[in-house]
Design a protein around this motif. Structure first.
Motif, PDB file in Angstrom:
ATOM      1  N   LEU A 196     -14.786  -1.663   4.175  1.00 14.23           N
ATOM      2  CA  LEU A 196     -13.549  -1.264   4.839  1.00 14.23           C
ATOM      3  C   LEU A 196     -13.594   0.202   5.266  1.00 14.23           C
ATOM      4  O   LEU A 196     -13.078   0.563   6.329  1.00 14.23           O
ATOM      5  CB  LEU A 196     -12.354  -1.516   3.918  1.00 14.23           C
ATOM      6  N   ILE A 197     -14.203   1.056   4.457  1.00 13.20           N
ATOM      7  CA  ILE A 197     -14.360   2.454   4.862  1.00 13.20           C
ATOM      8  C   ILE A 197     -15.222   2.528   6.122  1.00 13.20           C
ATOM      9  O   ILE A 197     -14.902   3.252   7.080  1.00 13.20           O
ATOM     10  CB  ILE A 197     -14.969   3.287   3.718  1.00 13.20           C
ATOM     11  N   GLY A 198     -16.328   1.783   6.131  1.00 14.49           N
ATOM     12  CA  GLY A 198     -17.161   1.748   7.325  1.00 14.49           C
ATOM     13  C   GLY A 198     -16.380   1.278   8.545  1.00 14.49           C
ATOM     14  O   GLY A 198     -16.460   1.874   9.632  1.00 14.49           O
ATOM     15  N   GLU A 199     -15.594   0.213   8.374  1.00 20.11           N
ATOM     16  CA  GLU A 199     -14.796  -0.312   9.482  1.00 20.11           C
ATOM     17  C   GLU A 199     -13.812   0.728   9.993  1.00 20.11           C
ATOM     18  O   GLU A 199     -13.614   0.887  11.202  1.00 20.11           O
ATOM     19  CB  GLU A 199     -14.033  -1.558   9.022  1.00 20.11           C
ATOM     20  N   ALA A 200     -13.172   1.461   9.093  1.00 20.73           N
ATOM     21  CA  ALA A 200     -12.206   2.488   9.485  1.00 20.73           C
ATOM     22  C   ALA A 200     -12.854   3.577  10.326  1.00 20.73           C
ATOM     23  O   ALA A 200     -12.224   4.158  11.217  1.00 20.73           O
ATOM     24  CB  ALA A 200     -11.557   3.089   8.242  1.00 20.73           C
ATOM     25  N   GLY A 235      -7.976  14.877   4.270  1.00 21.74           N
ATOM     26  CA  GLY A 235      -9.051  15.491   3.503  1.00 21.74           C
ATOM     27  C   GLY A 235      -9.166  14.979   2.084  1.00 21.74           C
ATOM     28  O   GLY A 235      -9.695  15.671   1.204  1.00 21.74           O
ATOM     29  N   LYS A 236      -8.718  13.752   1.842  1.00 24.27           N
ATOM     30  CA  LYS A 236      -8.830  13.170   0.504  1.00 24.27           C
ATOM     31  C   LYS A 236     -10.253  12.687   0.242  1.00 24.27           C
ATOM     32  O   LYS A 236     -11.019  12.427   1.164  1.00 24.27           O
ATOM     33  CB  LYS A 236      -7.858  11.992   0.349  1.00 24.27           C
ATOM     34  N   ALA A 237     -10.599  12.566  -1.010  1.00 23.06           N
ATOM     35  CA  ALA A 237     -11.871  11.957  -1.389  1.00 23.06           C
ATOM     36  C   ALA A 237     -11.706  10.440  -1.386  1.00 23.06           C
ATOM     37  O   ALA A 237     -10.656   9.925  -1.798  1.00 23.06           O
ATOM     38  CB  ALA A 237     -12.314  12.446  -2.757  1.00 23.06           C
ATOM     39  N   LEU A 238     -12.738   9.729  -0.931  1.00 17.96           N
ATOM     40  CA  LEU A 238     -12.691   8.269  -0.876  1.00 17.96           C
ATOM     41  C   LEU A 238     -13.966   7.680  -1.451  1.00 17.96           C
ATOM     42  O   LEU A 238     -15.069   8.132  -1.137  1.00 17.96           O
ATOM     43  CB  LEU A 238     -12.545   7.763   0.560  1.00 17.96           C
ATOM     44  N   LEU A 264       0.838  -1.191   0.000  1.00 16.00           N
ATOM     45  CA  LEU A 264       0.000   0.000   0.000  1.00 16.00           C
ATOM     46  C   LEU A 264       0.881   1.253   0.000  1.00 16.00           C
ATOM     47  O   LEU A 264       1.997   1.231   0.519  1.00 16.00           O
ATOM     48  CB  LEU A 264      -0.903   0.006   1.227  1.00 16.00           C
ATOM     49  N   PRO A 265       0.408   2.338  -0.583  1.00 18.22           N
ATOM     50  CA  PRO A 265       1.247   3.542  -0.681  1.00 18.22           C
ATOM     51  C   PRO A 265       1.571   4.118   0.691  1.00 18.22           C
ATOM     52  O   PRO A 265       0.699   4.229   1.556  1.00 18.22           O
ATOM     53  CB  PRO A 265       0.393   4.505  -1.520  1.00 18.22           C
ATOM     54  N   ALA A 266       2.833   4.480   0.875  1.00 16.74           N
ATOM     55  CA  ALA A 266       3.264   5.105   2.124  1.00 16.74           C
ATOM     56  C   ALA A 266       3.005   6.604   2.095  1.00 16.74           C
ATOM     57  O   ALA A 266       2.742   7.225   3.124  1.00 16.74           O
ATOM     58  CB  ALA A 266       4.747   4.827   2.365  1.00 16.74           C
ATOM     59  N   VAL A 267       3.091   7.191   0.915  1.00 14.92           N
ATOM     60  CA  VAL A 267       2.895   8.630   0.746  1.00 14.92           C
ATOM     61  C   VAL A 267       1.554   8.859   0.056  1.00 14.92           C
ATOM     62  O   VAL A 267       1.277   8.269  -0.992  1.00 14.92           O
ATOM     63  CB  VAL A 267       4.036   9.252  -0.082  1.00 14.92           C
ATOM     64  N   ILE A 268       0.730   9.694   0.639  1.00 15.79           N
ATOM     65  CA  ILE A 268      -0.593   9.973   0.082  1.00 15.79           C
ATOM     66  C   ILE A 268      -0.480  11.200  -0.820  1.00 15.79           C
ATOM     67  O   ILE A 268      -0.739  12.328  -0.397  1.00 15.79           O
ATOM     68  CB  ILE A 268      -1.628  10.200   1.200  1.00 15.79           C
ATOM     69  N   ASN A 325      -7.800   5.823   7.078  1.00 19.39           N
ATOM     70  CA  ASN A 325      -7.826   6.855   8.116  1.00 19.39           C
ATOM     71  C   ASN A 325      -6.839   7.977   7.825  1.00 19.39           C
ATOM     72  O   ASN A 325      -7.122   9.149   8.102  1.00 19.39           O
ATOM     73  CB  ASN A 325      -7.558   6.235   9.488  1.00 19.39           C
ATOM     74  N   ARG A 326      -5.690   7.639   7.255  1.00 20.30           N
ATOM     75  CA  ARG A 326      -4.731   8.685   6.878  1.00 20.30           C
ATOM     76  C   ARG A 326      -5.297   9.560   5.767  1.00 20.30           C
ATOM     77  O   ARG A 326      -5.110  10.785   5.758  1.00 20.30           O
ATOM     78  CB  ARG A 326      -3.399   8.061   6.456  1.00 20.30           C
ATOM     79  N   CYS A 327      -5.998   8.948   4.832  1.00 16.43           N
ATOM     80  CA  CYS A 327      -6.624   9.722   3.755  1.00 16.43           C
ATOM     81  C   CYS A 327      -7.710  10.650   4.292  1.00 16.43           C
ATOM     82  O   CYS A 327      -7.803  11.816   3.877  1.00 16.43           O
ATOM     83  CB  CYS A 327      -7.213   8.775   2.710  1.00 16.43           C
ATOM     84  N   ILE A 328      -8.509  10.144   5.221  1.00 11.93           N
ATOM     85  CA  ILE A 328      -9.550  10.975   5.820  1.00 11.93           C
ATOM     86  C   ILE A 328      -8.922  12.155   6.553  1.00 11.93           C
ATOM     87  O   ILE A 328      -9.379  13.306   6.438  1.00 11.93           O
ATOM     88  CB  ILE A 328     -10.425  10.133   6.762  1.00 11.93           C
ATOM     89  N   ALA A 329      -7.849  11.889   7.287  1.00 11.72           N
ATOM     90  CA  ALA A 329      -7.178  12.961   8.039  1.00 11.72           C
ATOM     91  C   ALA A 329      -6.599  14.029   7.119  1.00 11.72           C
ATOM     92  O   ALA A 329      -6.526  15.209   7.499  1.00 11.72           O
ATOM     93  CB  ALA A 329      -6.071  12.361   8.907  1.00 11.72           C
TER      94      ALA A 329
END
Length: 237
Positions: free
Chosen positions: A95-99, A83-86, A39-43, A77-81
């Protein structure tokens, strides 16, 4: 715009999502987990699309060596923090729900094929879904469904599943249904994952010949129109 895809299986790829990316001249990158990619380390992307697969949020590493639910939840969770679109599709929606703390559940019925969904009042009031009619025929391939939070909005349901599209936040959407299916992609899925003996005779399981012959262009356009609106919303933030 930079779109990144998390792909769990070779036979369940971006399909029509890729056409939308290409048509708009956006940048596309992918993580192919089934090939052992990390998985990507850098968003550095704007939109993360998490696709489906036969796994569930309960699948352990000893059951599927390349599926690490905790790592995917951490990325979400890092993407949400940031402000990325998901957008999550099927397993991705769960998985989004679980996060977010919303535990997935088993759907009342298994759905495989093309069946109608009904849009809720919340969807009909949303600019992102203004092109959707009250009912739309879309693709399905699932046993489970995403969890809900008190703040979640159910935007669509079907006779077999009460949670087909869920809004988790301004830029966060889960699709249990599959608007991205194309005739090519559904044929690959049928060839790889259709358990004929186990599935035939169920009420919400369509014959694979009928699935393969279904014209998906109308629902693909609905996906594109939703994504166009999501991009505008993201850029306005």
């Amino acid at each position: 715009m930079h779109i990144h895809f998390i792909i769990h299986e070779s036979y369940e790829g971006p399909a029509a999502f890729s056409q939308w990316v290409t048509d708009n001249g956006f940048k596309q990158t992918s993580t192919h987990l089934y090939l052992g990619e990390s998985l990507p380390a850098v968003i550095d992307f704007d939109l993360l699309v998490i696709l489906g697969g036969p796994q569930s949020p309960l699948t352990r590493r000893d059951e599927c060596a390349y599926f690490d639910v905790e790592q995917e939840i951490s990325l979400i969770n890092r993407c949400i923090a940031k402000g990325k679109a998901l957008v999550g599709v099927c397993l991705g929606a769960q998985l989004i729900g679980e996060a977010l703390g919303a535990k997935f559940e088993h759907s009342p019925q298994r759905e495989i094929g093309y069946f109608p969904i009904t849009m809720t009042d919340a969807a009909l009031a949303s600019p992102l879904f203004e092109y959707f009619q009250l009912t739309e025929v879309v693709g399905h391939w699932h046993n489970d469904m995403p969890g809900l939070l008190p703040t979640s909005k159910v935007l669509a349901y079907s006779q077999a599943c009460p949670r087909q599209i869920v809004e988790y936040g301004d830029l966060i959407y889960g699709f249990q249904c599959h608007l991205e299916f194309t005739q090519t992609s559904i044929s690959a899925l049928i060839a790889s994952a259709f358990e004929q003996d186990a599935m035939f005779g169920e009420q919400w399981v369509q014959h694979p010949v009928d699935m393969a012959a279904t014209d998906t262009r109308a629902m693909n356009r609905l996906l594109f129109q939703f994504l166009d609106k999501l991009v505008l919303k993201y850029k306005a933030h």
